[in-house]
Motif scaffolding. Structure first.
Motif, PDB file in Angstrom:
ATOM      1  N   ALA A 193      75.701  97.617  58.561  1.00  0.00           N
ATOM      2  CA  ALA A 193      76.155  96.734  59.521  1.00  0.00           C
ATOM      3  C   ALA A 193      77.748  96.817  60.001  1.00  0.00           C
ATOM      4  N   LEU A 194      78.298  97.132  58.871  1.00  0.00           N
ATOM      5  CA  LEU A 194      79.964  97.373  59.148  1.00  0.00           C
ATOM      6  C   LEU A 194      80.267  98.480  59.996  1.00  0.00           C
ATOM      7  N   GLY A 216      81.014 100.680  67.175  1.00  0.00           N
ATOM      8  CA  GLY A 216      80.891  99.930  68.432  1.00  0.00           C
ATOM      9  C   GLY A 216      79.495  99.322  68.891  1.00  0.00           C
ATOM     10  N   ASP A 217      78.695  99.585  67.815  1.00  0.00           N
ATOM     11  CA  ASP A 217      77.215  98.989  68.290  1.00  0.00           C
ATOM     12  C   ASP A 217      76.943  97.643  67.636  1.00  0.00           C
ATOM     13  N   HIS A 218      77.331  96.701  68.287  1.00  0.00           N
ATOM     14  CA  HIS A 218      77.537  95.327  67.918  1.00  0.00           C
ATOM     15  C   HIS A 218      76.164  94.899  67.647  1.00  0.00           C
ATOM     16  N   GLU A 219      75.104  95.055  68.621  1.00  0.00           N
ATOM     17  CA  GLU A 219      73.935  94.492  68.240  1.00  0.00           C
ATOM     18  C   GLU A 219      73.090  95.232  67.234  1.00  0.00           C
ATOM     19  N   GLN A 220      73.371  96.406  66.789  1.00  0.00           N
ATOM     20  CA  GLN A 220      72.634  96.888  65.497  1.00  0.00           C
ATOM     21  C   GLN A 220      73.523  96.477  64.358  1.00  0.00           C
ATOM     22  N   ILE A 255      71.873  93.101  63.669  1.00  0.00           N
ATOM     23  CA  ILE A 255      70.493  93.100  63.019  1.00  0.00           C
ATOM     24  C   ILE A 255      70.500  93.452  61.472  1.00  0.00           C
ATOM     25  N   TYR A 256      71.421  94.500  61.065  1.00  0.00           N
ATOM     26  CA  TYR A 256      71.690  94.843  59.885  1.00  0.00           C
ATOM     27  C   TYR A 256      72.070  93.816  59.031  1.00  0.00           C
TER      28      TYR A 256
END
Length: 409
Positions: A362-363, A369-373, A376-377
């Motif tokens: 997630a970090l 820059g993939d905030h949605e992924q 999710i994590y």
């Protein structure tokens, strides 16, 4: 399974006898040939005569699996069992192979210790691989052991039954089951066999720690280590040192952690077992990555010991953490993607440690820059860790979740 005729022929040839020599005066060569080729069934008198001339008991021919064949099968299976290792998939494949090898013989096994041992191994392999129904074989093994008064073997089955609940994450029920079994065995024997005592102490300590009772877990570990030293029995000592070292790490007692890791290294040197040294190193690598953040140091040791570490399970997890700490986030992500948690991991300590992976991913996605992924994590990590005890891993994961989801609010 060899037929009666095939067994007679096999034993005759092993003894270097011709058909005529075995037939003797009371049996024709032609009739013996028909018997060996399963074209005629011998009378009980003829069977006794054949057995006498072969120098064996008639039951050796009548029983569905002769003693020599039974022992040979058990030796083969024990060797296969010792070689089961590797990833979850490799271990399951090994258990499946063993179960498939024993399965054709299960219903034909005579009442003997070797049969009970085969049934025990078969039931364990069936349970782990979900290949066949494990319970009937398990119950038969227990019945044979009990009738032969093999209390230590009965104790092993009782421990396995308790640990089934552990694998289902029913930790309190597993502890109660193990303690009940221990009490039952102690009532039968008066005093536990030293090796069984160490087994019970070790597993009970594991289950105490799994239920969050660190005081009793530590007490039993230290009692078992003291008992082992006093009795000069080194059985389970490496497992006890590993458990004690890791428990001390989580408790924040670095002096005790260093003591047990040092003991583990000394035992590795004494036993000339590089895998035990790898266990000691694994504790230190984890300490440097997750507690002191000495990432470069952890990374160097990971590469030095890579051949001895569980690659998909431990190596990729700790390598990913080290790379993340050193700022190499894309390489870290690649390691985390390759990481696969062994399906035989069930202790809350180990589960919590592995659940950190989702938080690190997630970090990384957040930094990429993939905030949605990242969300999710972070959510997945939070859901996995919530049932776990309050260890440092849980705090890290929940802090990560708040950081990722807080930014989206």
């Amino acid at each position: 399974m060899a037929t009666l005729g095939e067994r007679i022929k096999q034993i005759r040839k092993e003894q270097g006898l011709t058909l005529q020599a075995l037939a003797g005066d009371e049996l024709s060569k032609g009739m013996l040939s028909l018997i060996e080729n399963n074209k005629a069934n011998p009378s009980m008198e003829s069977l006794s005569y054949i057995a006498e001339r072969l120098g064996i008991d008639r039951t050796e021919l009548l029983q569905e699996m002769p003693t020599a064949e039974l022992r040979a099968l058990l030796d083969e299976i024990e060797e296969k069992r010792r070689n089961v290792s590797g990833t979850s998939e490799e271990m399951v494949a090994g258990y499946e192979e063993i179960a498939d090898r024993i399965h054709p013989h299960v219903e034909k096994l005579p009442f003997r210790y070797e049969s009970a041992r085969l049934l025990e191994i078969y039931s364990r392999c069936c349970y782990h691989s979900k290949r066949y129904d494990w319970k009937p074989a398990f119950d038969r093994a227990e019945a044979i052991y009990e009738q032969l008064h093999l209390i230590n073997s009965v104790a092993d089955l009782h421990m396995f039954r308790a640990l089934m609940k552990f694998t289902e994450h029913q930790y309190a029920e597993a502890l109660t089951s193990l303690q009940d079994s221990r009490k039952s065995i102690e009532e039968q024997t008066g005093v536990l066999d030293p090796l069984k005592k160490l087994d019970f102490d070790y597993y009970e300590s594991i289950l105490y720690s799994a239920t969050g009772d660190q005081e009793n877990a530590r007490r039993l570990m230290e009692e078992a280590i003291t008992y082992s030293k006093k009795q000069q029995i080194f059985y389970q000592i490496n497992a006890l040192y590993r458990l004690a070292g890791f428990e001390a790490l989580l408790a924040g007692d670095m002096e005790r952690k260093d003591y047990y890791v040092g003991k583990l290294k000394l035992f590795a040197e004494f036993s000339e077992d590089p895998e035990i040294e790898a266990y000691a190193t694994a504790i230190e690598i984890h300490y440097w990555n997750s507690f002191t953040h000495e990432y470069e140091k952890a990374d160097r040791r990971l590469e030095e010991m890579r051949q001895l570490l569980d690659e998909e399970d431990f190596y990729f997890l700790e390598k990913g953490k080290a790379l993340f700490g050193m700022g190499q986030i894309e390489e870290a992500l690649d390691c985390f993607v390759q990481h696969q948690m062994n399906s035989f991991i069930h202790h809350p300590y180990d589960l919590s440690m592995h659940y950190e992976k989702e938080a690190y991913m997630a970090l990384i996605y957040e930094q990429l820059g993939d905030h949605e992924q990242a969300k999710i994590y972070a959510q997945k990590a939070k859901e996995l860790i919530e049932p776990m005890p309050n260890l440092p891993y849980k705090q890290f994961i929940l802090d990560t979740y708040r950081k990722i989801h807080g930014e989206s609010d």
